[in-house]
Write a protein that holds these residues in place. Structure first.
Motif, PDB file in Angstrom:
ATOM      1  N   ARG A 101       0.833  -1.206   0.000  1.00 36.27           N
ATOM      2  CA  ARG A 101       0.000   0.000   0.000  1.00 36.27           C
ATOM      3  C   ARG A 101       0.864   1.250   0.000  1.00 36.27           C
ATOM      4  N   PHE A 102       0.500   2.214  -0.866  1.00 30.84           N
ATOM      5  CA  PHE A 102       1.181   3.514  -0.829  1.00 30.84           C
ATOM      6  C   PHE A 102       1.062   4.133   0.558  1.00 30.84           C
ATOM      7  N   LEU A 103       2.137   4.793   0.983  1.00 32.10           N
ATOM      8  CA  LEU A 103       2.006   5.643   2.159  1.00 32.10           C
ATOM      9  C   LEU A 103       0.925   6.688   1.930  1.00 32.10           C
ATOM     10  N   PRO A 104       0.228   7.123   2.978  1.00 34.27           N
ATOM     11  CA  PRO A 104      -0.800   8.157   2.800  1.00 34.27           C
ATOM     12  C   PRO A 104      -0.220   9.425   2.194  1.00 34.27           C
ATOM     13  N   ILE A 105      -1.069  10.206   1.594  1.00 36.19           N
ATOM     14  CA  ILE A 105      -0.638  11.399   0.866  1.00 36.19           C
ATOM     15  C   ILE A 105       0.210  12.324   1.725  1.00 36.19           C
ATOM     16  N   ASP A 106      -0.095  12.442   3.017  1.00 35.61           N
ATOM     17  CA  ASP A 106       0.663  13.353   3.877  1.00 35.61           C
ATOM     18  C   ASP A 106       2.000  12.772   4.324  1.00 35.61           C
ATOM     19  N   ARG A 107       2.262  11.506   3.998  1.00 33.91           N
ATOM     20  CA  ARG A 107       3.544  10.874   4.338  1.00 33.91           C
ATOM     21  C   ARG A 107       4.306  10.423   3.106  1.00 33.91           C
ATOM     22  N   TYR A 108       3.734  10.587   1.946  1.00 35.13           N
ATOM     23  CA  TYR A 108       4.361  10.084   0.729  1.00 35.13           C
ATOM     24  C   TYR A 108       5.550  10.969   0.362  1.00 35.13           C
ATOM     25  N   PRO A 109       6.738  10.404   0.187  1.00 40.02           N
ATOM     26  CA  PRO A 109       7.935  11.217  -0.096  1.00 40.02           C
ATOM     27  C   PRO A 109       7.761  12.083  -1.342  1.00 40.02           C
ATOM     28  N   GLY A 110       8.049  13.362  -1.186  1.00 37.89           N
ATOM     29  CA  GLY A 110       7.871  14.310  -2.286  1.00 37.89           C
ATOM     30  C   GLY A 110       6.471  14.834  -2.421  1.00 37.89           C
ATOM     31  N   GLY A 111       5.510  14.121  -1.812  1.00 39.45           N
ATOM     32  CA  GLY A 111       4.124  14.566  -1.827  1.00 39.45           C
ATOM     33  C   GLY A 111       3.628  14.919  -3.214  1.00 39.45           C
ATOM     34  N   SER A 112       2.774  15.917  -3.270  1.00 36.35           N
ATOM     35  CA  SER A 112       2.193  16.345  -4.545  1.00 36.35           C
ATOM     36  C   SER A 112       3.105  17.288  -5.316  1.00 36.35           C
ATOM     37  N   VAL A 113       4.228  17.674  -4.718  1.00 38.85           N
ATOM     38  CA  VAL A 113       5.182  18.530  -5.433  1.00 38.85           C
ATOM     39  C   VAL A 113       5.928  17.709  -6.487  1.00 38.85           C
ATOM     40  N   GLU A 114       6.389  16.528  -6.086  1.00 37.55           N
ATOM     41  CA  GLU A 114       7.160  15.693  -7.005  1.00 37.55           C
ATOM     42  C   GLU A 114       6.326  14.608  -7.669  1.00 37.55           C
ATOM     43  N   GLY A 115       5.362  14.058  -6.960  1.00 36.86           N
ATOM     44  CA  GLY A 115       4.549  12.982  -7.523  1.00 36.86           C
ATOM     45  C   GLY A 115       5.386  11.801  -7.978  1.00 36.86           C
ATOM     46  N   THR A 116       6.334  11.380  -7.148  1.00 43.11           N
ATOM     47  CA  THR A 116       7.298  10.348  -7.519  1.00 43.11           C
ATOM     48  C   THR A 116       6.606   9.008  -7.776  1.00 43.11           C
ATOM     49  N   SER A 117       6.977   8.350  -8.861  1.00 46.80           N
ATOM     50  CA  SER A 117       6.384   7.057  -9.192  1.00 46.80           C
ATOM     51  C   SER A 117       6.662   6.038  -8.095  1.00 46.80           C
ATOM     52  N   PHE A 118       5.727   5.111  -7.907  1.00 46.70           N
ATOM     53  CA  PHE A 118       5.814   4.161  -6.792  1.00 46.70           C
ATOM     54  C   PHE A 118       6.815   3.047  -7.076  1.00 46.70           C
ATOM     55  N   ILE A 119       6.672   2.326  -8.171  1.00 47.53           N
ATOM     56  CA  ILE A 119       7.632   1.308  -8.603  1.00 47.53           C
ATOM     57  C   ILE A 119       8.166   1.759  -9.952  1.00 47.53           C
ATOM     58  N   SER A 120       9.484   1.930 -10.071  1.00 49.79           N
ATOM     59  CA  SER A 120      10.009   2.488 -11.317  1.00 49.79           C
ATOM     60  C   SER A 120      11.350   1.861 -11.677  1.00 49.79           C
ATOM     61  N   GLY A 121      11.627   1.872 -12.990  1.00 46.61           N
ATOM     62  CA  GLY A 121      12.912   1.397 -13.471  1.00 46.61           C
ATOM     63  C   GLY A 121      13.104   1.783 -14.922  1.00 46.61           C
ATOM     64  N   THR A 122      14.376   1.949 -15.331  1.00 48.54           N
ATOM     65  CA  THR A 122      14.714   2.362 -16.689  1.00 48.54           C
ATOM     66  C   THR A 122      15.850   1.495 -17.219  1.00 48.54           C
ATOM     67  N   LYS A 123      15.730   1.109 -18.493  1.00 48.57           N
ATOM     68  CA  LYS A 123      16.756   0.318 -19.184  1.00 48.57           C
ATOM     69  C   LYS A 123      17.051  -0.977 -18.438  1.00 48.57           C
ATOM     70  N   LEU A 124      16.000  -1.698 -18.125  1.00 49.51           N
ATOM     71  CA  LEU A 124      16.121  -2.969 -17.416  1.00 49.51           C
ATOM     72  C   LEU A 124      15.753  -4.122 -18.348  1.00 49.51           C
ATOM     73  N   HIS A 125      16.025  -5.347 -17.882  1.00 49.03           N
ATOM     74  CA  HIS A 125      15.609  -6.533 -18.616  1.00 49.03           C
ATOM     75  C   HIS A 125      15.238  -7.635 -17.630  1.00 49.03           C
ATOM     76  N   ASP A 126      14.358  -8.517 -18.058  1.00 48.12           N
ATOM     77  CA  ASP A 126      13.939  -9.667 -17.259  1.00 48.12           C
ATOM     78  C   ASP A 126      13.410  -9.220 -15.894  1.00 48.12           C
ATOM     79  N   ILE A 127      12.212  -8.632 -15.932  1.00 50.04           N
ATOM     80  CA  ILE A 127      11.588  -8.113 -14.707  1.00 50.04           C
ATOM     81  C   ILE A 127      10.125  -8.541 -14.672  1.00 50.04           C
ATOM     82  N   SER A 128       9.620  -8.732 -13.458  1.00 48.61           N
ATOM     83  CA  SER A 128       8.223  -9.144 -13.330  1.00 48.61           C
ATOM     84  C   SER A 128       7.631  -8.693 -12.011  1.00 48.61           C
TER      85      SER A 128
END
Length: 430
Positions: A101-128
């Motif tokens: 579960r996502f942390l609540p909006i008032d505890r989510y890192p970066g909050g609504s200023v950054e809107g940081t993605s929850f699970i993220s990755g770039t230039k990866l392979h073999d992921i599930s």
């Protein structure tokens, strides 16, 4: 040219070559994950309604990466977390009864200023991401601010420029924004047997906006046996997408199976088959405009059932039309279409060609339109075949700015009568 025509049944069907080309199908290769497991509880994760488990889960991920990859396991329980970074050769596995579960909006890192993605990755392979558990975005507090300037909402799963992705079995729900956003030069994506839930954007109590279920742009994509109801596109992609098969899916609320609106780089070689749509705003929705177009071609939509949808079939190249009369797609008439101005052909002028709609049965919502094919005066939609398409609607089917549009064994019933088609600057070929 402005008129309403009555279709003559039994027109010659073309598009067979498109269908035959799509029969030679090979599913995307699946990721290969080392058979090692890393239980997040062994790294300090705690199942309750208050503990921030971000560091513990990331430690489990990092340990798997250091060991050459493996399965990071969430056992039964509820685990709050902030943003997590994904790596190659990694499976995030949610056991039955596990809730991430996502942390609540008032505890989510970066909050609504950054809107940081929850699970993220770039230039990866073999992921599930697999299992019978749930990822819950706790999006309700985020949704009312969807139009607020500077208010940024996190997406749930964001992957870019990756190869061999599998998302299977899990339930995704209530993301603050998109649930799945896969893009860039991504190849070999399988999304199988997932459930996605968020309230409709028209929900009278708690509407969700821009909660797209499955945005996947790339090459060699399979979406199968999914159950999706959200507040925006049930599936969508942008330009640079090819070789897509969507099969056996159940769609509820949302904007349907969409393409666009940005199609620069082209979209080609699609099959959407054996799916049902109930209460969706659209069934098939293909949209773009003069400032964001590309070629969309070689598309097959077949064996589809639609019940109580807003519009079963929409092909639209004036998505950002400034004048209100060109945006009310239910009420477009030949007279209105004749006023739509032409423009010069440019680099981003869209082009739609080589479509087949086959074995489709649909009913619409109250006041719903049977369908709309709307090209541009300077770029006609061309070579579209409707074969055994049965639609019961109130408003007529419109074909505007198009050529070589074929109908075979169709029964389109509206208040205008049976098989009455409104046309402007269009050629229906017999």
């Amino acid at each position: 040219m402005k008129k309403i025509v009555t279709l003559v049944l039994g027109l010659v069907l073309t598009g067979c070559n498109i269908i035959k080309a799509q029969e030679k199908y090979t599913p995307p290769p699946l990721p290969i994950i080392p058979e090692k497991t890393f239980n997040i509880n062994d790294f300090g994760a705690v199942s309750d309604d208050t503990t921030d488990n971000t560091a513990a889960i990331q430690k489990a991920i990092d340990a798997a990466v250091a060991a050459g990859g493996g399965h990071v396991v969430l056992p039964k329980g509820t685990y709050l977390s902030g943003p997590l970074t994904f790596y190659s050769n990694l499976d995030l596995h949610l056991d039955k009864g596990a809730i991430l579960r996502f942390l609540p909006i008032d505890r989510y890192p970066g909050g609504s200023v950054e809107g940081t993605s929850f699970i993220s990755g770039t230039k990866l392979h073999d992921i599930s991401i697999t299992g019978k558990g749930t990822i819950d975005g706790q999006g309700s507090p985020w949704w009312p601010q969807y139009k607020t300037e500077g208010f940024n909402r996190p997406r749930m799963i964001v992957l870019k420029d990756c190869d061999k992705i599998l998302i299977e079995g899990v339930k995704l729900m209530n993301s603050p924004k998109f649930h799945i956003a896969i893009g860039g030069k991504t190849t070999n994506v399988t999304v199988s047997g997932i459930t996605v839930r968020a309230p409709s954007s028209k929900d009278p109590v708690n509407p969700s906006h821009n909660t797209d279920a499955c945005n996947v742009t790339g090459n060699n994509i399979l979406i199968k046996n999914c159950d999706i109801s959200t507040g925006d596109d049930n599936y969508t992609c942008g330009g640079g997408t090819s070789n897509v098969r969507i099969t056996g899916c159940t769609y509820g609320t949302g904007h349907g199976v969409s393409i666009g609106s940005y199609t620069k780089g082209g979209v080609k070689n699609f099959v959407v088959e054996n799916c049902t749509f109930t209460d969706t705003d659209y069934g098939i929705r293909i949209k773009t405009d003069r400032d964001r177009g590309g070629t969309v071609e070689n598309m097959v939509y077949r064996n589809l059932t639609m019940e109580n949808v807003g519009m079963p079939i929409l092909m639209y190249q004036a998505y950002n039309a400034e004048e209100k009369e060109f945006r009310d797609l239910k009420k477009i008439t030949p007279e209105i279409a004749e006023r739509y101005p032409a423009a010069s052909v440019a680099e981003l002028t869209p082009a739609y060609k080589n479509f087949v709609f086959q074995n489709i049965k649909a009913t619409t919502k109250e006041g719903g339109r049977a369908g709309l094919v709307w090209g541009l005066p300077e770029s006609l939609i061309e070579d579209v075949t409707f074969d055994n398409v049965v639609i019961d609607a109130q408003r007529p089917f419109g074909v505007f700015f198009a050529k070589n549009i074929k109908f075979k064994d169709c029964a389109i019933k509206t208040k205008e009568g049976l098989n009455k088609i409104e046309i402007t600057n269009a050629l229906l070929t017999r």
